[in-house]
Design an enzyme around this catalytic site. Sequence first.
Site, PDB file in Angstrom:
ATOM      1  N   ARG A 256     -10.212 -11.702   1.884  1.00  0.00           N
ATOM      2  CA  ARG A 256     -10.985 -12.749   1.350  1.00  0.00           C
ATOM      3  C   ARG A 256     -10.160 -14.167   1.235  1.00  0.00           C
ATOM      4  NH1 ARG A 256     -11.383  -9.429  -4.434  1.00  0.00           N
ATOM      5  NH2 ARG A 256     -11.048  -7.702  -2.812  1.00  0.00           N
TER       6      ARG A 256
ATOM      7  N   LYS B 209       0.704  -1.277  -0.040  1.00  0.00           N
ATOM      8  CA  LYS B 209       0.033  -0.004   0.115  1.00  0.00           C
ATOM      9  C   LYS B 209       0.898   1.219  -0.010  1.00  0.00           C
ATOM     10  CE  LYS B 209      -4.024  -1.853   2.517  1.00  0.00           C
ATOM     11  NZ  LYS B 209      -4.900  -1.582   1.455  1.00  0.00           N
TER      12      LYS B 209
HETATM   13  N1  BES Z   1      -8.194  -3.693   4.259  1.00  0.00           N
HETATM   14  C1  BES Z   1      -8.382  -3.475   2.819  1.00  0.00           C
HETATM   15  C2  BES Z   1      -9.652  -2.757   2.745  1.00  0.00           C
HETATM   16  C3  BES Z   1      -9.752  -1.356   3.239  1.00  0.00           C
HETATM   17  C4  BES Z   1      -9.434  -0.198   2.622  1.00  0.00           C
HETATM   18  C5  BES Z   1     -10.169  -1.016   4.693  1.00  0.00           C
HETATM   19  C6  BES Z   1      -9.593   1.002   3.170  1.00  0.00           C
HETATM   20  C7  BES Z   1     -10.597   0.131   5.048  1.00  0.00           C
HETATM   21  C8  BES Z   1     -10.201   1.305   4.349  1.00  0.00           C
HETATM   22  C9  BES Z   1      -8.305  -4.712   1.968  1.00  0.00           C
HETATM   23  O1  BES Z   1      -7.435  -5.697   2.406  1.00  0.00           O
HETATM   24  C10 BES Z   1      -7.678  -4.092   0.453  1.00  0.00           C
HETATM   25  O2  BES Z   1      -6.625  -3.783   0.509  1.00  0.00           O
HETATM   26  N2  BES Z   1      -8.634  -4.183  -0.304  1.00  0.00           N
HETATM   27  C11 BES Z   1      -8.316  -3.789  -1.648  1.00  0.00           C
HETATM   28  C12 BES Z   1      -8.695  -4.791  -2.680  1.00  0.00           C
HETATM   29  C13 BES Z   1      -8.132  -4.514  -4.088  1.00  0.00           C
HETATM   30  C14 BES Z   1      -6.825  -4.800  -3.968  1.00  0.00           C
HETATM   31  C15 BES Z   1      -8.692  -5.623  -4.992  1.00  0.00           C
HETATM   32  C16 BES Z   1      -8.767  -2.386  -1.851  1.00  0.00           C
HETATM   33  O3  BES Z   1      -9.824  -2.170  -1.463  1.00  0.00           O
HETATM   34  O4  BES Z   1      -8.098  -1.608  -2.483  1.00  0.00           O
HETATM   35 MN    MN Z   2      -5.429  -5.572   1.858  1.00  0.00          MN
END
Ligand code: BES
Ligand code: MN
Length: 488
Positions: free
Chosen positions: A338, A264
């Site tokens: 997931r 990230k």
């Molecule tokens: N934990 C994150 C989702 C999230 C984002 C929670 C912002 C709270 C605030 C999750 O694991 C994630 O990173 N999801 C990705 C999925 C994508 C790579 C398909 C996302 O939402 O960007």
């Molecule tokens: Mn994530």
Amino acid sequence: MKITFTDASKSEIVGFIVDEGGKLPAAAQALDDETGGLLNEAANSGRFSGKSGQQAFVVLPKGSSAKRAALIGGGKAKGRDDRAWERIGASAYKAHSNSGFKSLDLHIDAADNAARTALGAKLAAYRFDTYRTKLKTEDKPSLNALNLVTEDTKTAKTAFKPLDAGADGTYLARDLVNLPPNDLYPASYAARIEELAEHGLEIEVLGEKELAKLGMNSMLGVGQGSVKESKLAIMRWNGGKDGDAPVALVGKGVCFDTGGISLKPGAGMEDMRGDMGGSAAVVGAMLAIAKRKAKANVVGLVGLVENMPDGDAIRPGDILKSASGQTIEVQNTDAEGRLVLCDVLWYVQEHYKPTAIVDLATLTGAIVIGLGHHHAGLFTNDDKLSDQLTAAGLAEGERVWRLPLGPEYDRQLKSKFADMRNIGGRAAGSITAAQFLQRFVNKGQTWAHLDIAGVAWVEGEKAPTDPSWASGFGPRLLDRWIADNYEG
Ligand code: BES
Ligand code: MN
Ligand code: ZN
């Protein structure tokens, strides 16, 4: 904060609710008579009109039963619902919490309303000061006792009991989400869960060896880059009939989500301490259920991992074999929630044959874009369950909003190499995440998924009942859903 219910005043500050455009309530009028009209003077001066959020204070003369009186705007009396009572309790608490006084009475005639007001005050009184070493006395709350003065104290106490248990669940969920990831990691988290045995919950914790034996390689893959051992924690509450299939609650417990190799961006990454919010909702709900001794069988499962980049972390392109036997091409290691949930979903169906499963997860950033901070996303294969969860959410002020599922979305998960990939492209990101989970839900299994990424923590403007970073979303919704649908 100590909360009591009596039929007479006893505190340093005595508070009365004044309806918008209304007269002083009878108890306030009596005090007004005693003090030569001080309360009516306050009610009729300045801008006080009884609007919600307004307060007027009166310094009572020497020899009075209390030191201060407070007139608390209650808003319009008509249509005042549970939320409004909670807000009254929260704003009354907030107005006096740092006043230097220790005790507050609130006069509220009807028992149910008194109980809701107490809940609002309790939710507002939450603090997370564990890590502050320089807090000055003047910055610490002085108020430590709230007394509801009400006509039928017995009914009020009975009504407050389950609400109090729910608030304890909210407090626990908030603590867990607020805790920093160096102190809350899978093993330390599991150890905290084990302490809940004192409330009559049966706790079981599985480590990596056992998870490997079960073939839970998808969940293990996520934790593979972390030096912290992954854990599956199981909490059982057997308050229903012996042998009756339980309701299952499943939570995403990513104690910290760096994204892994699909790292990230740095800005704001500290928020990912809250990526175990789904699990916190489940743990908080189990505490609430146990504290009020729910007459239902409930099992709660949380998959606890840390998602880190490392020489041994999973890579984009890796193919994992999940416990269900289905293979997953990992195209993005940041879509890790997931990967954890799919194995926990398999486990709970295999071991418990639950009547219904509700999973909760801070699963996608897309749900924050879609619904903001005021509704969790609801995905389900069952219209009745949808109605039940929507109703429970409205009743407790933890609202959910249903979004669709469908085969056209499911197709976005096709992989060139494996049974599926773990991302579905840019379009409908929250729905394809839910579709991924549904691939691990057996035919005929009632199931719902709540994407709580937008509501587990909120920055900026918040309700007075939600005073800290972590909202503690979930326990009261889940507890209410079980109370309304699974207890006879
Ligand atoms: N934990 C994150 C989702 C999230 C984002 C929670 C912002 C709270 C605030 C999750 O694991 C994630 O990173 N999801 C990705 C999925 C994508 C790579 C398909 C996302 O939402 O960007
Ligand atoms: Mn994530
Ligand atoms: Zn995540």
